[in-house]
Design a protein around this motif. Structure first.
Motif, PDB file in Angstrom:
ATOM      1  N   ASP A 274       0.806  -1.216   0.000  1.00 29.89           N
ATOM      2  CA  ASP A 274       0.000   0.000   0.000  1.00 29.89           C
ATOM      3  C   ASP A 274       0.841   1.269   0.000  1.00 29.89           C
ATOM      4  O   ASP A 274       0.358   2.339  -0.376  1.00 29.89           O
ATOM      5  N   LEU A 275       2.104   1.141   0.438  1.00 28.80           N
ATOM      6  CA  LEU A 275       2.965   2.315   0.576  1.00 28.80           C
ATOM      7  C   LEU A 275       4.419   1.872   0.493  1.00 28.80           C
ATOM      8  O   LEU A 275       4.779   0.806   0.996  1.00 28.80           O
TER       9      LEU A 275
ATOM     10  N   ARG B 296       3.031   4.862 -10.376  1.00 29.51           N
ATOM     11  CA  ARG B 296       1.680   4.663  -9.837  1.00 29.51           C
ATOM     12  C   ARG B 296       1.682   4.321  -8.351  1.00 29.51           C
ATOM     13  O   ARG B 296       0.619   4.190  -7.751  1.00 29.51           O
ATOM     14  N   ARG B 297       2.833   4.161  -7.765  1.00 32.15           N
ATOM     15  CA  ARG B 297       2.910   3.717  -6.366  1.00 32.15           C
ATOM     16  C   ARG B 297       2.966   4.901  -5.398  1.00 32.15           C
ATOM     17  O   ARG B 297       3.719   5.840  -5.594  1.00 32.15           O
TER      18      ARG B 297
ATOM     19  N   ALA C 243       7.553  17.109  -7.475  1.00 31.65           N
ATOM     20  CA  ALA C 243       7.901  16.365  -8.689  1.00 31.65           C
ATOM     21  C   ALA C 243       7.083  15.088  -8.864  1.00 31.65           C
ATOM     22  O   ALA C 243       7.159  14.451  -9.909  1.00 31.65           O
ATOM     23  N   ASN C 244       6.328  14.687  -7.816  1.00 34.79           N
ATOM     24  CA  ASN C 244       5.597  13.426  -7.892  1.00 34.79           C
ATOM     25  C   ASN C 244       4.312  13.525  -7.062  1.00 34.79           C
ATOM     26  O   ASN C 244       4.370  13.533  -5.830  1.00 34.79           O
ATOM     27  N   PRO C 245       3.167  13.549  -7.706  1.00 33.88           N
ATOM     28  CA  PRO C 245       1.908  13.685  -6.957  1.00 33.88           C
ATOM     29  C   PRO C 245       1.581  12.477  -6.085  1.00 33.88           C
ATOM     30  O   PRO C 245       0.717  12.569  -5.211  1.00 33.88           O
ATOM     31  N   LYS C 246       2.257  11.349  -6.282  1.00 33.56           N
ATOM     32  CA  LYS C 246       2.028  10.147  -5.464  1.00 33.56           C
ATOM     33  C   LYS C 246       2.995  10.076  -4.281  1.00 33.56           C
ATOM     34  O   LYS C 246       3.011   9.088  -3.556  1.00 33.56           O
TER      35      LYS C 246
END
Length: 185
Positions: free
Chosen positions: A46-47, A63-64, A81-84
């Motif tokens: 999950d993380l 996608r992670r 730099a990364n919305p996730k």
């Protein structure tokens, strides 16, 4: 209430190194069988938690959901730099707060390095997946944990309350194996 299962993942050389002197993972430590195991494992969590120099470089990486440890933020911040990704400074916020900021309150968390990040979770691992390439040597490299090579990764995992459980062969040629070190009950 936060309920998290903490698992570590790494591949090391015979001398307990995860990177060369330039802090890069050498090609000698990259094996298709271990890469498949790692990718499949990360697809099921999950993380992901790692330092700013560590990453998994897999097709599903963008996608992670992840937490990246850094000293460049006071506590918690979104990664521009990364919305996730959530940036986390452990000096300014708890791990549980970082997980909540990342939107994860339960499930499995994969810790993927580097050495200081691995050490932060020694008291919390449910399982540590230690892949080993005994034919690879990296003189002057970066030890998987603080204290390597003076102590072996096995000794350090054992001292943190983990015990070797099942062992799998990931690649017969080499060979490359993975051992699940589990919390002693």
């Amino acid at each position: 209430m936060t309920v998290l299962r903490i698992e570590g993942f790494v591949i090391v050389s015979a001398d307990g190194m995860l990177a060369d002197a330039a802090r890069e993972m050498p090609a000698a430590l990259k094996f298709a069988g271990d890469q498949r195991f790692f990718n499949d494992a990360l697809d099921g969590v999950d993380l992901i938690v790692h330092g700013r120099r560590s990453f998994e470089d897999q097709p599903n990486s963008p996608r992670r959901t992840r937490i990246i440890l850094t000293r460049y933020t006071a506590a918690l911040a979104p990664d521009p730099a990364n919305p996730k990704a959530t940036l986390w400074n452990p000096a300014g916020a708890s791990f549980e707060d970082a997980c909540a900021a990342a939107g994860v309150r339960s499930g499995t968390v994969a810790i993927i390095g580097g050495p200081v990040v691995f050490a932060m979770f020694f008291g919390r691992y449910d399982t540590f997946w230690l892949s080993e390439a005994p034919q690879v040597h990296i003189p002057g490299g970066v030890g998987v944990f603080p204290g390597v090579p003076e102590r072996s990764p096995h000794d350090i995992l054992r001292a943190s309350g983990l015990r070797p459980a099942e062992r799998r062969i990931l690649e017969a040629e080499g060979p490359v194996t993975v051992t699940a070190w589990r919390r002693a009950t």
